[in-house]
Design a protein around this motif. Sequence first.
Motif, PDB file in Angstrom:
ATOM      1  N   LYS A 108       0.826  -1.192   0.112  1.00 47.33           N
ATOM      2  CA  LYS A 108       0.051   0.033   0.011  1.00 47.33           C
ATOM      3  C   LYS A 108       0.907   1.186   0.022  1.00 47.33           C
ATOM      4  O   LYS A 108       2.095   1.334   0.281  1.00 47.33           O
ATOM      5  CB  LYS A 108      -0.782  -0.159   1.177  1.00 47.33           C
ATOM      6  N   PHE A 109       0.168   2.334  -0.402  1.00 49.63           N
ATOM      7  CA  PHE A 109       0.923   3.451  -0.501  1.00 49.63           C
ATOM      8  C   PHE A 109      -0.182   4.583  -0.206  1.00 49.63           C
ATOM      9  O   PHE A 109      -1.342   4.526  -0.326  1.00 49.63           O
ATOM     10  CB  PHE A 109       1.752   3.695  -1.685  1.00 49.63           C
ATOM     11  N   THR A 110       0.644   5.945   0.268  1.00 45.64           N
ATOM     12  CA  THR A 110      -0.288   6.948   0.436  1.00 45.64           C
ATOM     13  C   THR A 110       0.108   8.292  -0.648  1.00 45.64           C
ATOM     14  O   THR A 110       1.238   8.266  -0.830  1.00 45.64           O
ATOM     15  CB  THR A 110      -0.009   7.731   1.786  1.00 45.64           C
ATOM     16  N   VAL A 111      -1.204   8.383  -1.273  1.00 52.15           N
ATOM     17  CA  VAL A 111      -1.043   9.468  -2.360  1.00 52.15           C
ATOM     18  C   VAL A 111      -1.148  10.842  -1.939  1.00 52.15           C
ATOM     19  O   VAL A 111      -2.466  10.784  -1.255  1.00 52.15           O
ATOM     20  CB  VAL A 111      -1.851   9.280  -3.546  1.00 52.15           C
ATOM     21  N   TRP A 112      -0.610  12.025  -1.880  1.00 52.18           N
ATOM     22  CA  TRP A 112      -0.794  13.048  -1.147  1.00 52.18           C
ATOM     23  C   TRP A 112      -0.979  14.299  -2.108  1.00 52.18           C
ATOM     24  O   TRP A 112      -0.659  14.138  -3.261  1.00 52.18           O
ATOM     25  CB  TRP A 112       0.380  13.933  -0.500  1.00 52.18           C
ATOM     26  N   GLU A 113      -2.004  15.287  -1.714  1.00 52.73           N
ATOM     27  CA  GLU A 113      -2.194  16.302  -2.862  1.00 52.73           C
ATOM     28  C   GLU A 113      -2.102  17.608  -1.798  1.00 52.73           C
ATOM     29  O   GLU A 113      -2.323  17.342  -0.619  1.00 52.73           O
ATOM     30  CB  GLU A 113      -3.580  16.062  -3.341  1.00 52.73           C
ATOM     31  N   HIS A 114      -2.126  18.729  -2.496  1.00 55.18           N
ATOM     32  CA  HIS A 114      -2.098  20.047  -1.771  1.00 55.18           C
ATOM     33  C   HIS A 114      -3.473  20.529  -1.475  1.00 55.18           C
ATOM     34  O   HIS A 114      -4.288  20.275  -2.398  1.00 55.18           O
ATOM     35  CB  HIS A 114      -1.307  21.176  -2.516  1.00 55.18           C
ATOM     36  N   ASP A 115      -3.670  20.568  -0.193  1.00 52.30           N
ATOM     37  CA  ASP A 115      -4.867  21.291   0.238  1.00 52.30           C
ATOM     38  C   ASP A 115      -6.179  20.464  -0.127  1.00 52.30           C
ATOM     39  O   ASP A 115      -7.312  21.062   0.318  1.00 52.30           O
ATOM     40  CB  ASP A 115      -5.060  22.642  -0.313  1.00 52.30           C
ATOM     41  N   ARG A 116      -6.323  19.428  -0.543  1.00 52.40           N
ATOM     42  CA  ARG A 116      -7.391  18.449  -0.866  1.00 52.40           C
ATOM     43  C   ARG A 116      -7.118  17.074  -0.863  1.00 52.40           C
ATOM     44  O   ARG A 116      -5.817  16.650  -1.089  1.00 52.40           O
ATOM     45  CB  ARG A 116      -8.211  18.902  -2.382  1.00 52.40           C
ATOM     46  N   LEU A 117      -7.855  16.293  -0.684  1.00 49.54           N
ATOM     47  CA  LEU A 117      -7.830  14.818  -0.808  1.00 49.54           C
ATOM     48  C   LEU A 117      -7.755  14.536  -2.128  1.00 49.54           C
ATOM     49  O   LEU A 117      -8.363  15.108  -3.353  1.00 49.54           O
ATOM     50  CB  LEU A 117      -8.888  14.073  -0.377  1.00 49.54           C
ATOM     51  N   PRO A 118      -6.616  13.587  -2.812  1.00 52.62           N
ATOM     52  CA  PRO A 118      -6.159  13.071  -4.182  1.00 52.62           C
ATOM     53  C   PRO A 118      -7.664  12.402  -4.654  1.00 52.62           C
ATOM     54  O   PRO A 118      -8.334  11.574  -3.655  1.00 52.62           O
ATOM     55  CB  PRO A 118      -5.141  12.090  -3.884  1.00 52.62           C
ATOM     56  N   ALA A 125      -1.441   7.818 -10.532  1.00 56.56           N
ATOM     57  CA  ALA A 125      -0.867   6.455  -9.763  1.00 56.56           C
ATOM     58  C   ALA A 125      -2.251   5.653  -9.445  1.00 56.56           C
ATOM     59  O   ALA A 125      -2.247   4.373  -9.697  1.00 56.56           O
ATOM     60  CB  ALA A 125      -0.223   6.665  -8.577  1.00 56.56           C
ATOM     61  N   ILE A 126      -3.154   6.272  -8.984  1.00 57.16           N
ATOM     62  CA  ILE A 126      -4.430   5.529  -8.588  1.00 57.16           C
ATOM     63  C   ILE A 126      -5.163   4.858  -9.818  1.00 57.16           C
ATOM     64  O   ILE A 126      -5.529   3.786  -9.908  1.00 57.16           O
ATOM     65  CB  ILE A 126      -5.192   6.329  -7.660  1.00 57.16           C
ATOM     66  N   SER A 127      -5.251   5.649 -10.857  1.00 61.78           N
ATOM     67  CA  SER A 127      -5.883   5.147 -12.120  1.00 61.78           C
ATOM     68  C   SER A 127      -5.265   3.940 -12.663  1.00 61.78           C
ATOM     69  O   SER A 127      -5.698   3.568 -13.472  1.00 61.78           O
ATOM     70  CB  SER A 127      -5.874   6.442 -12.983  1.00 61.78           C
ATOM     71  N   ALA A 128      -3.756   4.231 -12.615  1.00 58.64           N
ATOM     72  CA  ALA A 128      -2.991   2.958 -13.137  1.00 58.64           C
ATOM     73  C   ALA A 128      -3.406   1.646 -12.751  1.00 58.64           C
ATOM     74  O   ALA A 128      -3.569   0.692 -13.288  1.00 58.64           O
ATOM     75  CB  ALA A 128      -1.507   3.372 -13.011  1.00 58.64           C
TER      76      ALA A 128
END
Length: 141
Positions: A108-118, A125-128
């Motif tokens: 598992k991994f965590t995808v990060w985004e600025h100021d909002r949830l991915p 990465a998630i779409s792949a």
Amino acid sequence: MLADNLASHDAVNLKCASDKHTEHLHLLPCSVHHDGPAKTATYFVPDSNGTTSTAAFRGRQLQGLAVALPPGYIGHVVVESSASTDNAAFEHAADTRLELLSTELFSKFTVWEHDRLPRPADDQAISALAWVDVAASIHQQ
């Protein structure tokens, strides 16, 4: 960059140097121009509540979404090996082979985004990971 290097090779050889399983793999929305050890546990401390997390990096607020790999799949953290021309297992020319060394495994991994949830629809990465199910369906027929 490794991604650019992958496109210029006909074959990839993956060698596992470790079976170490990491629990904290993060995909940050920025570039860090540093290769080598870092005190990430000291300076990057996410606050997690299940599948979502919050953190700050260089003063910017980040929101993270935990993503699990599909059942039966294991991810590899890889680095380029300097011995890419020493392996005779491929019939390709030496300049078309790339040898990668797996240094850690993850599920598992965590995808990060600025100021909002991915958002899964917006994140590459998630779409792949959706293609894993598509490929399995295609190859079953």
